[in-house]
Structures are given as structure tokens and as C-alpha cells.
Design an enzyme around this catalytic site. Structure first.
Site, PDB file in Angstrom:
ATOM      1  N   GLU A 145      -5.498  -8.454   1.077  1.00 51.01           N
ATOM      2  CA  GLU A 145      -5.997  -8.111   2.419  1.00 51.01           C
ATOM      3  C   GLU A 145      -7.491  -7.845   2.341  1.00 51.01           C
ATOM      4  OE1 GLU A 145      -4.073  -4.952   4.631  1.00 51.01           O
ATOM      5  OE2 GLU A 145      -2.079  -5.735   4.162  1.00 51.01           O
ATOM      6  N   GLU A 193       0.798  -1.230   0.000  1.00 54.32           N
ATOM      7  CA  GLU A 193       0.000   0.000   0.000  1.00 54.32           C
ATOM      8  C   GLU A 193       0.832   1.282   0.000  1.00 54.32           C
ATOM      9  OE1 GLU A 193      -2.861  -0.109   3.155  1.00 54.32           O
ATOM     10  OE2 GLU A 193      -3.884  -1.840   2.323  1.00 54.32           O
TER      11      GLU A 193
END
Ligand code: BGC
Length: 458
Positions: A354, A166
Site C-alpha cells: 500500500e 496491518e
């Protein structure tokens, strides 16, 4: 819904990150990272908590990975702490650090669990931050050295890699808002960090492939389905800007499309950090893209917000069901994101790296019943199934996360785990959501719960 509906090659796993679970932070075991430093700044973390011990995974990994195996989990995504294997960020490697990951990898393999390694999950060596961290273009070389060391040390047993976790979150929270390590603020820091991270995501992948051509290389993105608050022009424009920032900023350069400056003019200022050839160096043909999704965002026009002129309307203000992170419970979001991402030309297969939710948990008679987390995960999986039925290439699903852990600035308060951790005693208890996942992975229907073969608390 059953596991077999997803086909036999679909990858099912759980994800964790080094700083959030490992502990083992004594200096003789590891060089300091920006998170070791940041958590010591008063007021930055909920109740000034730290990840010094976290889940003590450094000492307890055999029991934790054994539980994964007992839960029929066959893929484990974890990250390497850069400063554990290169205490100063570069130069002399720590054999002790390398050996820890060797043990983790070997133990996974002995239980038929495939390791999926994230190279960077936010814990930059402090020594590199002292030289400017992600704002310094030199990071391309530091990162290259680190990636080479990882592939040379672990590549004989690891062939699934994710370059960055991320980048939008670690540059946005760490270099623009200052709420995550290293606590830098402002547009200049953010744009410099963004450009260097975008170069590293492509460069890191190229380095892995050059050393290990058979490897499966990807990188991960935080992404949220975005909707305008009202269907009026200014909210639509605001939503498009937020979408460019949250969902497209790192993906499009990687796909060879450059930064999304059309919707977000401010990104034109990245040019200041660009050198000749950079445009080309930003792209790389990844083997997969990791999608990390938790919620959707509702966006409204906000004339006084600098740069984006847009604001997110948080879940509590909208009075919708929400998690402890104040994120709307909206499992359909993952379907919308998969659909959106898969529409890009030349998009490689997607893997949900995720997905999960933080809710309050209570231990009653040694058990933790967490029906809301269970429902969220089951519904998110069913949305992934819906995407597959429509022909979208999504090939895996990893739950965030295996153990309750150190949730960055929120400390230990939000619990995302399938396994409850008592942080005083380090006692673990498998929650109902974990039991459900175990049963689902044994191919029970989504409604059944099967007894587990082994002790579920230790
Ligand atoms: C990160 C994790 C984090 C999770 C929940 C993701 O942004 O990769 O480290 O714990 O979301 O906030």
C-alpha cells in the site's frame, strides 16, 4: 524513470479491501462483521456514514476490473470478507459468498490480472466478536478454519496470499483506542489482541503452505519512518519507543526475535497471555513482507503520555504539506522503511502493498485533475526505484487505492482513489493520477501521459 527500469518481474498493482468497497451487506448476502456493527454506533464514524453500499463493488466488479485491465494493471490485491463466506465466523459456509469471490477471481484471470488475496482486512465476523474476538485465544482455531476454507475454495486459482492487513492498526485502533471496530479500549484488550494476532499471522501462513506448498505467502505491516523532534536524548528515547510500537511489534516476533520489549517495557505484560511454545509459534519464514507506508512521524518526549511517554507531532502543527488525513507529504519515507526492514537478517523480499495519498478532488467538466496525488505516487515510486538501485530486495508496488472508498472512521471524506466515485450515482471517473499510472505501466516515461484505449468514466 520508466517501468522497465524496475525489471520485467516487478509486480505493479492496486489494492482494495472488502468492507471499504464491496457493499452487498444485506444479511441474506453476508453475516454481520464488527464493522457492520461499529458503524451503527452514533458518533463513531464521520457523519455516521456506513460501508453498507460503499462503491457497490459487489455488483460492479466487472466494470471496475475491466478498467484496471485497460489501465495496464496486472496485479490486484483485495481482501475476502470472512463473514461473507462464513456468516457466523465458523461452521456453515455460504456458497453464495464463496461464489462472489470465485467470480471476482475468474474475472481477474480472464483479463490476465493476478489476484493477491488478503485474508483479514479488519472485518471480523460479529459472532466471533461476541465471543471476545481477537482477545480470545480461541481465535487461532477460528482463523485456521477460515484460512483452510479460503485455500480450499480459491487455491486452485490464487497462489499469492497475505495473512493479515496491518495488525498494529487493527489492534491499536480497535482494541486500545476504541476508534475502530470493535471499539474496545485499554491495555489489557490491546495486549491480548496483539498476541493472538501475532500467533495467527504465523499460523495462517503455515496453514496456507501446508495446503499449497507452491504458494507465495506474506503478511502486511503499517510502517512509518520515524524521526525525533530534536536531537536530544529524551526525544531519541521517545522515537525508539514509537518505532518499536509502530514498526517492530509484529515484524520481530515473526522473524523469530520475540516482541521488542527492550525499548518498550510495557510489552513485557504480554507474557500474561503467553503459553509454553508460543515464542516459537510466533515465527514463520514468509515468502515476502508487505510494507504499507504513507508518511513519516516526528516524535517528541511526552512525560504524561501513558506507557510510551511519547507523542507524535502532527503535520498541521509542524506546518508542512499534508494530506486530508493530516499526514505529512513525505514520499521519501518509503525508501527509509525499505532500507530499515531490509537490514534485518533473514528478511524475505519486500513488496510495497500500500502507498498513496488522500487529497480533495474536484470534478470539472467530467474530469478530475489531481496533480498532488499524481506527484505523490510518482515520487513514492521513484523512492522505491532508489531502494532497488541500492540493492534492496523490493519486488512490487501496489497503490492504495483503486477507487475512492469508505475510509473507516473518516467515512467517505478522504479520497485515496485513482478513480473518482460519486457515491450517490456510483459514477466513476478516472483521475489524472490514474491516467498517469496507466501510461507509466505502458512504459511511458514518468513525465508523459498517453491516451487510454477505453472509456474512462462509467
Ligand atoms: C489500511 C487501509 C486504509 C489506508 C488509508 C491502511 O491503514 O490498510 O484500509 O484505507 O491505510 O488510511
Amino acid at each position: 524513470m520508466r517501468k522497465e527500469d524496475f525489471g520485467k518481474d516487478f509486480v505493479w498493482g492496486v489494492s482494495t479491501a472488502a468492507y471499504q468497497v464491496e457493499g452487498g451487506s444485506d444479511l441474506h448476502l453476508k453475516g454481520p462483521s464488527i464493522w457492520d456493527t461499529f458503524v451503527r454506533r452514533k458518533g463513531k464514524i464521520f457523519q455516521n456514514q456506513t460501508g453498507d453500499i460503499a462503491c457497490d463493488f459487489y455488483n460492479r466488479y466487472t466494470k471496475d476490473i475491466s478498467l484496471m485491465a485497460a489501465m495496464n494493471i496486472s496485479h490486484y490485491r483485495f481482501s475476502i470478507a470472512w463473514s461473507r463466506i462464513l456468516p457466523e465466523g465458523m461452521g456453515k459456509a455460504s456458497q453464495e459468498g464463496i461464489d462472489f469471490y470465485n467470480r471476482v477471481i475468474d474475472f481477474c484471470l480472464s483479463l490476465n490480472i493476478t489476484p493477491w488475496v488478503t485474508l483479514y482486512h479488519w472485518d471480523l465476523p460479529q459472532m466471533l466478536q461476541d465471543r471476545g474476538g481477537w482477545e480470545n485465544r480461541e481465535i487461532i482455531y477460528w482463523f485456521e478454519e477460515y484460512v483452510k476454507l479460503c485455500v480450499r475454495s480459491f487455491g486452485d486459482r490464487v497462489s499469492q496470499w497475505m495473512v493479515l492487513n496491518e495488525p498494529m492498526v487493527f489492534t491499536g485502533a480497535g482494541y486500545f483506542l476504541g476508534v475502530h471496530a470493535p471499539g474496545r479500549k485499554g491495555l489489557k484488550s490491546f495486549l491480548a489482541a496483539t498476541h493472538h494476532a501475532a500467533l495467527c499471522q504465523a499460523r495462517g501462513a503455515a496453514v496456507i503452505k501446508s495446503l499449497q506448498s507452491h504458494s507465495l505467502v506474506g503478511t502486511t505491516f503499517s510502517c512509518s519512518h520515524i524521526e525525533p523532534h530534536h536531537h536530544r536524548e529524551r526525544d531519541l528515547v521517545a522515537a525508539a519507543k514509537v518505532d518499536a510500537l509502530l514498526n517492530r511489534l509484529f515484524l520481530e516476533p515473526l522473524l523469530g526475535m520475540g516482541y521488542p520489549t527492550g525499548e518498550l517495557k510495557i510489552l513485557q505484560r504480554i507474557e500474561k497471555f503467553m503459553r509454553q511454545e508460543d515464542e516459537k509459534s510466533l515465527s514463520f519464514p514468509m515468502d515476502f513482507i508487505g510494507v504499507q507506508n504513507y508518511t513519516r512521524e516526528i516524535v517528541t518526549h511526552a512525560p504524561f503520555m501513558p506507557f510510551v511517554k511519547a507523542r507524535l507531532i502532527k503535520a498541521d502543527r509542524r506546518k508542512v504539506e499534508r494530506t486530508l488525513m493530516n499526514w505529512e507529504v513525505y514520499p521519501e519515507s518509503v525508501y527509509h522503511i525499505l532500507k530499515k526492514y531490509s537490514a534485518y537478517p533473514n528478511m524475505p523480499p519486500l513488496i510495497v502493498t500500500e502507498s498513496g495519498a488522500a487529497f480533495e478532488d474536484q470534478v470539472t467538466d467530467g474530469e478530475v485533475h489531481d496533480p498532488r496525488r499524481l506527484r505523490f505516487i510518482r515520487d513514492a515510486i521513484s523512492q522505491v526505484g532508489r531502494a532497488r538501485q541500492e540493492g534492496i530486495r523490493v519486488e512490487g508496488y501496489f497503490i492504495w487505492t483503486f477507487l475512492d472508498n469508505f475510509e473507516w472512521a473518516e467515512g467517505y471524506f478522504p479520497r485515496f482513489g485513482l478513480v473518482h466515485v460519486d457515491f450517490k450515482s456510483q459514477r466513476r471517473i478516472l483521475k489524472s493520477s490514474g491516467k498517469w499510472y496507466a501510461a507509466f505501466l505502458e512504459n511511458a516515461s514518468a513525465e508523459e501521459l498517453l491516451p487510454l484505449k477505453q472509456d474512462v468514466s462509467y
